[in-house]
Design a protein around this motif. Structure first.
Motif, PDB file in Angstrom:
ATOM      1  N   ALA B 196     -30.541 -18.113  25.493  1.00 47.67           N
ATOM      2  CA  ALA B 196     -30.461 -17.021  24.954  1.00 47.67           C
ATOM      3  C   ALA B 196     -30.010 -16.924  23.300  1.00 47.67           C
ATOM      4  CB  ALA B 196     -30.302 -15.718  26.017  1.00 47.67           C
ATOM      5  N   ARG B 197     -28.214 -17.457  23.042  1.00 45.57           N
ATOM      6  CA  ARG B 197     -27.766 -17.590  22.703  1.00 45.57           C
ATOM      7  C   ARG B 197     -28.602 -18.485  21.120  1.00 45.57           C
ATOM      8  NH1 ARG B 197     -22.794 -17.917  24.895  1.00 45.57           N
ATOM      9  NH2 ARG B 197     -23.062 -16.762  25.574  1.00 45.57           N
ATOM     10  N   LEU B 198     -29.071 -19.583  21.454  1.00 45.65           N
ATOM     11  CA  LEU B 198     -29.184 -20.397  20.825  1.00 45.65           C
ATOM     12  C   LEU B 198     -30.578 -19.691  20.684  1.00 45.65           C
ATOM     13  CD1 LEU B 198     -28.885 -23.623  22.522  1.00 45.65           C
ATOM     14  CD2 LEU B 198     -28.359 -23.188  20.381  1.00 45.65           C
ATOM     15  N   SER B 199     -31.399 -18.859  20.545  1.00 47.47           N
ATOM     16  CA  SER B 199     -32.754 -18.263  20.330  1.00 47.47           C
ATOM     17  C   SER B 199     -32.438 -17.372  19.333  1.00 47.47           C
ATOM     18  CB  SER B 199     -33.632 -17.530  21.610  1.00 47.47           C
ATOM     19  OG  SER B 199     -33.841 -18.965  22.397  1.00 47.47           O
ATOM     20  N   GLY B 200     -31.148 -17.158  18.894  1.00 46.48           N
ATOM     21  CA  GLY B 200     -30.244 -16.090  18.286  1.00 46.48           C
ATOM     22  C   GLY B 200     -30.781 -14.364  18.928  1.00 46.48           C
ATOM     23  N   VAL B 201     -30.460 -14.252  20.438  1.00 47.18           N
ATOM     24  CA  VAL B 201     -30.504 -12.801  20.892  1.00 47.18           C
ATOM     25  C   VAL B 201     -28.987 -12.872  20.532  1.00 47.18           C
ATOM     26  CG1 VAL B 201     -30.311 -11.590  23.022  1.00 47.18           C
ATOM     27  CG2 VAL B 201     -32.657 -13.736  22.986  1.00 47.18           C
ATOM     28  N   PRO B 202     -28.942 -10.996  20.340  1.00 47.45           N
ATOM     29  CA  PRO B 202     -27.023 -10.987  20.056  1.00 47.45           C
ATOM     30  C   PRO B 202     -26.518 -10.605  21.555  1.00 47.45           C
ATOM     31  CG  PRO B 202     -29.157  -9.342  19.175  1.00 47.45           C
ATOM     32  CD  PRO B 202     -29.754 -10.143  20.246  1.00 47.45           C
ATOM     33  N   VAL B 203     -26.188 -11.689  21.960  1.00 43.73           N
ATOM     34  CA  VAL B 203     -25.987 -12.078  23.663  1.00 43.73           C
ATOM     35  C   VAL B 203     -24.690 -10.231  24.187  1.00 43.73           C
ATOM     36  CG1 VAL B 203     -24.821 -12.791  25.738  1.00 43.73           C
ATOM     37  CG2 VAL B 203     -26.579 -14.273  24.382  1.00 43.73           C
ATOM     38  N   ARG B 204     -23.673 -10.492  22.973  1.00 47.05           N
ATOM     39  CA  ARG B 204     -22.345  -9.599  23.177  1.00 47.05           C
ATOM     40  C   ARG B 204     -22.625  -8.362  22.626  1.00 47.05           C
ATOM     41  NH1 ARG B 204     -17.578 -12.642  18.923  1.00 47.05           N
ATOM     42  NH2 ARG B 204     -17.924 -14.856  19.858  1.00 47.05           N
ATOM     43  N   ARG B 205     -23.736  -7.566  21.320  1.00 48.07           N
ATOM     44  CA  ARG B 205     -23.715  -6.404  20.971  1.00 48.07           C
ATOM     45  C   ARG B 205     -25.237  -6.663  22.946  1.00 48.07           C
ATOM     46  NH1 ARG B 205     -26.751  -6.637  16.133  1.00 48.07           N
ATOM     47  NH2 ARG B 205     -29.355  -6.445  17.503  1.00 48.07           N
ATOM     48  N   THR B 206     -26.151  -7.026  23.375  1.00 47.96           N
ATOM     49  CA  THR B 206     -26.353  -7.040  24.283  1.00 47.96           C
ATOM     50  C   THR B 206     -25.997  -6.307  25.443  1.00 47.96           C
ATOM     51  OG1 THR B 206     -28.369  -7.786  24.109  1.00 47.96           O
ATOM     52  CG2 THR B 206     -28.338  -7.276  26.152  1.00 47.96           C
ATOM     53  N   LEU B 207     -24.834  -6.801  25.872  1.00 46.35           N
ATOM     54  CA  LEU B 207     -24.031  -6.318  27.302  1.00 46.35           C
ATOM     55  C   LEU B 207     -23.280  -5.510  26.390  1.00 46.35           C
ATOM     56  CD1 LEU B 207     -22.396 -10.111  27.574  1.00 46.35           C
ATOM     57  CD2 LEU B 207     -24.133  -8.409  28.926  1.00 46.35           C
ATOM     58  N   VAL B 208     -22.600  -4.705  25.315  1.00 46.54           N
ATOM     59  CA  VAL B 208     -21.999  -4.024  25.116  1.00 46.54           C
ATOM     60  C   VAL B 208     -23.281  -2.471  24.614  1.00 46.54           C
ATOM     61  CG1 VAL B 208     -21.005  -2.499  23.439  1.00 46.54           C
ATOM     62  CG2 VAL B 208     -20.088  -4.935  23.407  1.00 46.54           C
ATOM     63  N   THR B 209     -24.399  -2.631  24.649  1.00 46.79           N
ATOM     64  CA  THR B 209     -25.200  -1.680  24.551  1.00 46.79           C
ATOM     65  C   THR B 209     -25.359  -1.582  26.213  1.00 46.79           C
ATOM     66  OG1 THR B 209     -25.882  -2.469  22.759  1.00 46.79           O
ATOM     67  CG2 THR B 209     -27.142  -0.858  24.009  1.00 46.79           C
ATOM     68  N   VAL B 210     -25.783  -2.539  27.119  1.00 48.31           N
ATOM     69  CA  VAL B 210     -25.585  -2.223  29.030  1.00 48.31           C
ATOM     70  C   VAL B 210     -24.737  -1.527  29.325  1.00 48.31           C
ATOM     71  CG1 VAL B 210     -26.124  -3.485  30.779  1.00 48.31           C
ATOM     72  CG2 VAL B 210     -27.560  -4.093  28.687  1.00 48.31           C
ATOM     73  N   TYR B 211     -23.910  -1.705  28.738  1.00 47.63           N
ATOM     74  CA  TYR B 211     -22.446  -1.129  29.827  1.00 47.63           C
ATOM     75  C   TYR B 211     -21.953   0.456  28.729  1.00 47.63           C
ATOM     76  CZ  TYR B 211     -20.516  -5.395  32.178  1.00 47.63           C
ATOM     77  OH  TYR B 211     -21.000  -6.522  33.290  1.00 47.63           O
ATOM     78  N   ALA B 212     -22.146   0.178  27.744  1.00 47.73           N
ATOM     79  CA  ALA B 212     -22.219   1.810  27.134  1.00 47.73           C
ATOM     80  C   ALA B 212     -23.072   2.150  27.862  1.00 47.73           C
ATOM     81  CB  ALA B 212     -22.567   1.627  25.683  1.00 47.73           C
ATOM     82  N   ALA B 213     -24.198   2.233  28.684  1.00 47.72           N
ATOM     83  CA  ALA B 213     -25.569   2.807  29.008  1.00 47.72           C
ATOM     84  C   ALA B 213     -24.872   3.418  30.541  1.00 47.72           C
ATOM     85  CB  ALA B 213     -26.805   1.902  28.871  1.00 47.72           C
ATOM     86  N   SER B 214     -24.599   2.385  31.108  1.00 48.26           N
ATOM     87  CA  SER B 214     -24.128   2.001  31.828  1.00 48.26           C
ATOM     88  C   SER B 214     -22.746   3.630  32.824  1.00 48.26           C
ATOM     89  CB  SER B 214     -23.894   0.927  33.013  1.00 48.26           C
ATOM     90  OG  SER B 214     -23.540   1.135  34.356  1.00 48.26           O
TER      91      SER B 214
END
Lengths: 508, 310
Positions: B196-214
């Motif tokens: 995912a990281r190698l494909s340019g997926v913003p992995v960190r931002r995704t994790l922060v968003t997910v925990y914030a949503a939770s």
């Protein structure tokens, strides 16, 4: 062999091992003499690690026989092999980082006193053992606090104290600094003088010539040859590893013309000067022009993949400079590289490429998602249009775009990964071993496609261990050795012969 | 495909167990198949389901959020303390405050590379304390604002507000998973973070968003509980909710290893757990025994959908 060979310590005859339909080792004969340092070399998939695992009891053989001191042996577990005196030291040290050196040395056989661990005796014995091998290591130090080189010495010392008569060192220098390598070689010399046999696995020719007596070359699971290194020219050794004869190299030189370089004196698309990333990458320079396929050649461990990592921002260069379209380029992440117009298809499809639980469609569009997303919502229509276009253009064979990518063949997975980057419309595509592990049909399709892409203006940097692929496909080939650019071949100068020669030159 | 194979297939295992339980209960449990009881089940279900939806995304990234119960209490406490300034400010502050805790969780996990179970265990412990500090050292704070109480007790077109909120949250979760980039990014980061990281997926931002949503969803559930109780009880609200939510997600078929998620499955999983709890209660099975039965049913449901091994 005509001369009377010294008696062998461990002799392997007709060793065969299959994994499903794949034959990893095919009737391999090799024998290791007492007190010799014996190099085991071969490119990826040659069967080195399978052979070692069979010798050390980690794998069972399907066929063949093993003789230790002339007696047939049949190890069922690594413990049995160890008890018989065969011990492997792996690339990553398999010891307990949080425990002391002494505890690691005597792990599983701690000296006891009234049922409790006798710490004083353990420390004393550890010090005697280390001193005996000339190692200046504190037995009370926590293992993870000492350098990797020393950890490796501890692993070797453990093997010695277990009574090993044959030690297998699997790429022992891969994570060592040059100074540490010297210490390791000292230890190897000392062990050899004591009569211990050593099987030395490495890709570094300089090292092999420095410490080894004989070399066994494997290729595609078959024994190619066992030779004495004395009098064996480097170029011949490389030819053995690559499965070429010297004569074939010369003939091959003119068989493929190679396309001519793009216009010179134009600011290159990518310019890298003296980039480095310790310990594998020391000084690499290369240019890629628009519409040009540049090859990167080098033996395993020469810094090929590390070059790609630095160019794509997964490793940060510690020296030198890079430019994209003339502008300074210092990517801190793959996203930076993407923004600069670079795509990267990695060598390891499974670990770095496919997202296993997702469909072909989602895998194909992963990198390009932002291009057809508004307010975080993916336009299904535009996504499908892109997926359809690339599936038909690349001839991706899947039951539908919704099929799970894991169910596709290796060749089709690779096409999906290529498409993942093509639909981001990159200027430069870095391909690391683009055709490895792919059937011949798909291989041809991918090579044709790369060619077409370059003709339409895409710059391509192709890392490959297939010489034919480099010679046929590339207008220029950069040859790496020990992390350095050692040659840049161009136009008619690109030949298998020239590449192998560059790989073989002695480092000065 | 015949019915038997559908019933035994992995995707539908939890649904099959649910259908069987509902049928058996309808036949043998007095008053089970009544309209009022069904509404009651849905009402009880709403907060668990809302939390479990957030948990589905967290688990799909390969993580887990143990802090949801404490965050529920924090949300309720913030709302209770600020209620005198008006319901809008109180509810808004509760949701924003909770989301910030989620951002904190996500940042520590994504940037400091601490394991999710450790980070959220810390916020589980600290969050419970924070909730009691906010509510004057754990006082039970009654809330009488009529508009606020509607969140837990009111209904709209005959549908109770909590059920309505759960429905909206479910619809949004399905939409995010199917139609939004965040859904792809969650599955990509959970399935193969390197790729995912190698494909340019913003992995960190995704994790922060997910925990914030939770955390945000947990706060919504906390507000529902407080409104239903008419009070914020910082020591009690949301206790053990993380376990119920994880159970619902796992029973629903989202793999703990990450990379896969099913919102519909989570709904089924939450329903299943609620039906079991309600029916055992109606059958006058002692609570202690009902826990044991719940455990068996969780194991059976998860066993039925274990990945096929060659």
């Amino acid at each position: 062999m005509a001369d009377v060979a010294p008696p062998s310590l461990l002799r392997l005859e007709g060793i065969t091992r299959r994994f499903g339909a794949v034959t990893a080792l095919d009737r391999v004969d090799v024998s290791f003499r007492r007190g010799e340092v014996h190099a085991l070399v071969g490119e990826n998939g040659a069967g080195k690690s399978t052979l070692v695992k069979i010798m050390t009891g980690a794998y069972r053989r399907d066929d063949g026989e093993m003789f230790l001191d002339g007696a047939a042996v049949n190890f069922q577990t690594p413990a049995e092999a160890q008890a018989a005196g065969i011990c492997a030291v792996h690339q990553e040290v398999h010891l307990l980082g949080m425990r002391t050196v002494a505890e690691n040395l005597f792990l599983g056989r701690e000296p006891l006193r009234w049922g409790l661990v006798d710490w004083r005796t353990m420390m004393h014995d550890a010090r005697v053992l280390l001193d005996d091998l000339g190692l200046d290591i504190d037995p009370a130090a926590t293992l993870s606090h000492i350098s990797v080189a020393r950890q490796q010495m501890v692993a070797i010392a453990r093997g010695v104290s277990l009574g090993a008569s044959l030690l297998v060192l699997d790429e022992p220098t891969s994570s060592l600094a040059e100074r540490e390598v010297v210490i390791l070689f000292d230890l190897i010399a000392r062990l050899r003088a004591r009569g211990t046999s050593i099987v030395y696995i490495s890709h570094r020719l300089d090292e092999i010539y420095t410490v080894c007596d004989r070399v066994t070359v494997l290729r595609d699971g078959k024994l190619v040859a066992t030779r004495s290194l004395d009098g064996l020219e480097r170029i011949d050794l490389i030819c053995l590893m690559l499965g070429k004869s010297r004569e074939a190299l010369r003939l091959g030189a003119t068989a493929f013309g190679g396309r001519h370089a793009a216009a010179a004196n134009v600011e290159p698309l990518l310019r890298a000067r003296s980039i480095a990333f310790a310990p594998r990458l020391r000084d690499v320079s290369l240019d890629v022009q628009k519409g040009e396929i540049v090859g990167v050649a080098g033996l395993l461990g020469s810094g090929r993949s590390e070059t790609a990592q630095v160019l794509f921002g997964t490793a940060k260069s510690t020296a030198g400079s890079m430019f994209m379209n003339g502008a300074p380029y210092a990517p801190g992440s793959p996203r930076d590289a993407m923004r600069a117009g670079i795509g990267f298809v990695s060598e390891d499809r499974k670990a770095d490429g496919i997202i296993p639980e997702l469909s072909v469609r989602e895998n194909l569009t992963l990198a390009a998602l932002p291009l057809f997303t508004k307010f975080g919502i993916v336009s299904r229509v535009r996504q499908m249009a892109i997926v359809d276009r690339y599936m038909s253009r690349l001839g991706i064979r899947a039951s539908s775009a919704d099929q799970n990518i894991r169910e596709l063949s290796g060749g089709n997975q690779q096409k999906v990964l290529l498409a993942r980057w093509l639909c981001t419309d990159p200027e430069l595509l870095i391909l690391d071993e683009p055709t490895r592990g792919i059937d011949i049909g798909a291989r041809g399709e991918i090579q044709r496609l790369v060619n077409e892409l370059a003709e339409s203006g895409l710059g391509v940097l192709m890392i490959s261990s297939e010489l034919e692929e480099l010679v046929e496909g590339c207008s220029r080939v950069v040859v790496l050795r020990d992390g350095r650019t050692v040659a840049e071949l161009q136009g008619d100068g690109v030949s298998e012969h020239a590449i192998v020669h560059a790989m073989a030159e002695t480092a000065l | 495909m015949n019915l038997r194979r559908v019933a035994l297939s992995r995707e539908y295992a939890a649904l099959a167990v649910l259908v069987v339980l509902v049928l058996l209960n309808s036949l043998f449990t007095p008053h089970f198949a009544t309209v009022s009881n069904l509404w009651n089940i849905l009402l009880q279900l709403a907060p668990v389901l809302i939390v479990a939806l957030g948990m589905t995304f967290v688990i799909a990234t390969g993580g887990v959020d143990l802090s949801v119960g404490s965050v529920m209490a924090i949300g309720a406490a913030i709302a209770a303390v600020l209620m005198e300034r008006g319901v809008v400010i109180a509810v808004g502050a509760a949701l924003v405050g909770a989301a910030l805790i989620g951002v904190l969780n996500g940042s520590m996990i994504a940037s400091l590379r601490v394991q999710p179970i450790v980070v959220t265990l810390a916020t589980l412990i600290g969050g419970r304390g924070l909730a009691q500090i906010i509510s004057n050292n754990g006082e039970l704070m009654t809330v009488s604002n009529a508009a606020f109480l509607e969140i837990g007790r009111g209904s709209f077109a005959a549908v109770p507000v909590p059920v309505l909120l759960a429905l909206v949250a479910t619809a949004l979760a399905m939409f995010a998973l199917r139609a939004m980039t965040i859904g792809r990014y969650v599955l990509a980061a959970g399935g193969n973070a390197r790729a995912a990281r190698l494909s340019g997926v913003p992995v960190r931002r995704t994790l922060v968003t997910v925990y914030a949503a939770s955390a945000f969803l947990a706060a919504v559930a906390g507000l529902i509980m407080a409104a239903r109780l008419g009070a914020s009880d910082a020591a009690k609200i949301g206790q053990n909710m993380e376990l119920d939510a994880i159970a619902a997600v796992v029973v629903g078929g989202t793999a703990l290893s990450g990379g896969r998620a099913t919102v519909a499955g989570t709904v089924v999983g939450a329903l299943l757990m609620q039906v079991i709890a309600t029916s055992l209660n109606m059958l006058l099975v002692p609570y202690a025994w009902s826990l044991a039965i719940k455990a068996v049913i969780i194991l059976v449901a998860v066993f039925l959908q274990r990945p096929a091994r060659a």
